[in-house]
Design an enzyme around this catalytic site. Sequence first.
Site, PDB file in Angstrom:
ATOM      1  N   LYS A  43     -10.344  -0.274  10.469  1.00  0.00           N
ATOM      2  CA  LYS A  43     -10.566  -1.518   9.725  1.00  0.00           C
ATOM      3  C   LYS A  43     -10.853  -2.672  10.687  1.00  0.00           C
ATOM      4  CE  LYS A  43      -7.154  -0.093   6.295  1.00  0.00           C
ATOM      5  NZ  LYS A  43      -7.794   0.423   5.100  1.00  0.00           N
TER       6      LYS A  43
ATOM      7  N   CYS B  53      -4.612   2.377  -3.689  1.00  0.00           N
ATOM      8  CA  CYS B  53      -3.344   2.874  -3.137  1.00  0.00           C
ATOM      9  C   CYS B  53      -2.236   1.846  -3.310  1.00  0.00           C
ATOM     10  CB  CYS B  53      -3.467   3.249  -1.661  1.00  0.00           C
ATOM     11  SG  CYS B  53      -4.600   4.600  -1.370  1.00  0.00           S
TER      12      CYS B  53
ATOM     13  N   GLN C 147      -4.383  -4.956   7.172  1.00  0.00           N
ATOM     14  CA  GLN C 147      -5.370  -5.979   6.814  1.00  0.00           C
ATOM     15  C   GLN C 147      -5.141  -7.256   7.621  1.00  0.00           C
ATOM     16  OE1 GLN C 147      -7.847  -5.220   4.819  1.00  0.00           O
ATOM     17  NE2 GLN C 147      -7.001  -3.290   4.066  1.00  0.00           N
TER      18      GLN C 147
ATOM     19  N   ASP D 119       3.203  -4.476   7.901  1.00  0.00           N
ATOM     20  CA  ASP D 119       2.026  -3.621   7.817  1.00  0.00           C
ATOM     21  C   ASP D 119       0.823  -4.528   8.045  1.00  0.00           C
ATOM     22  OD1 ASP D 119      -0.172  -2.169   7.118  1.00  0.00           O
ATOM     23  OD2 ASP D 119       0.543  -1.579   5.132  1.00  0.00           O
TER      24      ASP D 119
ATOM     25  N   HIS E 256       0.871  -1.178   0.000  1.00  0.00           N
ATOM     26  CA  HIS E 256       0.000   0.000   0.000  1.00  0.00           C
ATOM     27  C   HIS E 256       0.911   1.232   0.000  1.00  0.00           C
ATOM     28  CE1 HIS E 256      -2.726   2.982   1.855  1.00  0.00           C
ATOM     29  NE2 HIS E 256      -3.729   2.194   1.538  1.00  0.00           N
TER      30      HIS E 256
HETATM   31  C1  LIG Z   1      -2.342  -2.624   3.608  1.00  0.00           C
HETATM   32  C2  LIG Z   1      -2.667  -1.236   4.077  1.00  0.00           C
HETATM   33  N1  LIG Z   1      -1.686  -0.466   4.565  1.00  0.00           N
HETATM   34  C3  LIG Z   1      -1.925   0.768   5.042  1.00  0.00           C
HETATM   35  C4  LIG Z   1      -3.196   1.309   5.039  1.00  0.00           C
HETATM   36  C5  LIG Z   1      -3.400   2.690   5.578  1.00  0.00           C
HETATM   37  O1  LIG Z   1      -4.235   2.689   6.679  1.00  0.00           O
HETATM   38  P1  LIG Z   1      -4.733   4.053   7.314  1.00  0.00           P
HETATM   39  O2  LIG Z   1      -5.270   4.853   6.173  1.00  0.00           O
HETATM   40  O3  LIG Z   1      -5.779   3.662   8.279  1.00  0.00           O
HETATM   41  O4  LIG Z   1      -3.565   4.705   7.956  1.00  0.00           O
HETATM   42  C6  LIG Z   1      -4.245   0.545   4.515  1.00  0.00           C
HETATM   43  C7  LIG Z   1      -5.619   1.050   4.433  1.00  0.00           C
HETATM   44  O5  LIG Z   1      -6.005   1.883   3.662  1.00  0.00           O
HETATM   45  C8  LIG Z   1      -3.967  -0.754   4.031  1.00  0.00           C
HETATM   46  O6  LIG Z   1      -4.942  -1.526   3.523  1.00  0.00           O
END
Ligand SMILES: Cc1ncc(COP(=O)(O)O)c(C=O)c1O
Lengths: 162, 416
Positions: free
Chosen positions: B236, B374, B213, B210, B133
Amino acid sequence: MDDALRDLYQQTILEHGRKPHNFGRLDPHSHAAKGSNPMCGDRVVVTLTVDGGRVADIRFEGRGCAISQASASIMTDLVKGRPLDEVRTLLDAFTAMATTGETPGGGLAEDDREAIRLMSGIHAFPMRVKCATLGWRTLEAALDNQSQTTTEAQPGKQEAAR
Amino acid sequence: MSADAALKTPLAFDPLKVRAEFPILAREVYGKPLVYLDNAASAQKPEAVLEALRRGYAEEYANVHRGLHFLSNRSTERYEAARASIARFLNAERAEEIIFTSGSTDALNLVASSWAEPRIKAGDEIVLTILEHHSNIVPWHYLRERHGAVLKWAPIHDDGSLDMEAFEKLLTDRTKLVAITHMSNALGTILPAKELIAMAHARGIPVLLDGSQGAVHLRPDVRDLDVDFYAITGHKLYGPSGIGALYAKREHLDAMRPYRGGGEMIREVTMETVTYADPPHRFEAGTPPIVQAIGLGAALDWMMALDWPAAQAHEADLIAYAHERFGQFNWLHPLGTTAEKGAILSFTMDGAHPHDISTFIDRQGVAVRAGHHCAQPLMDRYDVPATTRASFALYNTREDVDRLMDALLKCRELFA
Ligand SMILES: Cc1ncc(COP(=O)(O)O)c(C=O)c1O
């Protein structure tokens, strides 16, 4: 299918989306710009030749949703052969229509107004307005001699995208 | 899923009962019952969380760690109890290893800024995967731009699984950190984290996962994984937005410089000097999102009270069923088909762009995500500008999959 969807995805629009007119790249050309929508990754390239104050020829290529492809296709049909001041009027009218849902009356021939109104269904889908304006914004950038633009740039004050 | 498990599931874990705990799922959109399949972007909230938020503001609200009065004590207790819930959820050894952040983006930036930046010199390498991401890419690009770090990208196979051999080859004596996703938000691929961490540790390289998920669908055990850093994000995890956490091994936290400067994170400030609080407070400057933290604690308590193996079997059934239904139509093309995947289904459809699909099926009440998720390097890997993504949560059912399929069939009629 509900009315808002039916308005948005009219047969004409679907047909333009499937088989866009003036698709491709014009070479040589006098003006060109690349446009992108950073929200969704859609891209278009508009190439055109201005000759004697008129858009002598224009093409676009790109990939994106039915709305962005159809809108760019309709745009090329509309502006081809037209004097630049009329092109600017169309551009403003389209931008106004996409953001407000209203087609301004002043200075537009009935045919032009109808062509622009084809896409007025977009107004019910605020998240999709930028799909419809991408091609037009790219044409504007090309006419302003800017090689790149994005749907995030302010109308009339295009910033060069990095 | 075995027939045996199928029989047991309704007794141990009843998705309809779970569903009834989420008030928003009872609403309609455009006059149609809502089918919410955008859970990888953000999940809905159960009553337990809504009630914790209400109580947090209506009955127990004051600033934390400052006042000496009743309410301040109470909110501090609740806030720290939420930290303890996160520690329990991740099976961290101690609550002090949990730092509250505003989400996983913030947690990843914290590691990049406080741990990595002072340790990275020009030419040092950071290993990522092509699945990442943008939140786990851009902070490392900062180190590339500012300090000459080199980003190394581990490739995937066509089915979305990681190319393990290629990954291992990327680990060199220049590698300073492996920063990879636990589970891909775009494809659903689950990485064999334990194995990858062992490979990196064998060469003395720390690993950041990370878990945005992964924490939702797997039950991560940071000690079993032996992971160095693990990022989670509250919204999430059936909790509020604006809150998340970083787990980091105590030895790393002790060696890390502060993140942002401000109140709460200091021991003593004079006109000439400043000394810093111990972890975790060293990394928590300013008034935190107090009630959001309490809400996240409530969400994790709620998750921990579920029969987890049964809940996981339910999600496995949903994704297997979705793939089975998708397999019936040759105009649908799922991306990411490895068996090692969670309840996320990304796909393209002949003749229709993801945005048009999403707009169209939204009007049938079906909420999905369309776009690059993203994860632009991953989209480039598959040479698609975007996909449509249906992502499932514990409250989804086979009926939701059927509603999605009905909507896609209608969409097909329009665009084909
Ligand atoms: C794999 C992953 N990493 C990072 C993020 C970023 O999360 P957040 O926007 O809650 O900081 C997300 C969600 O959008 C994600 O799915």
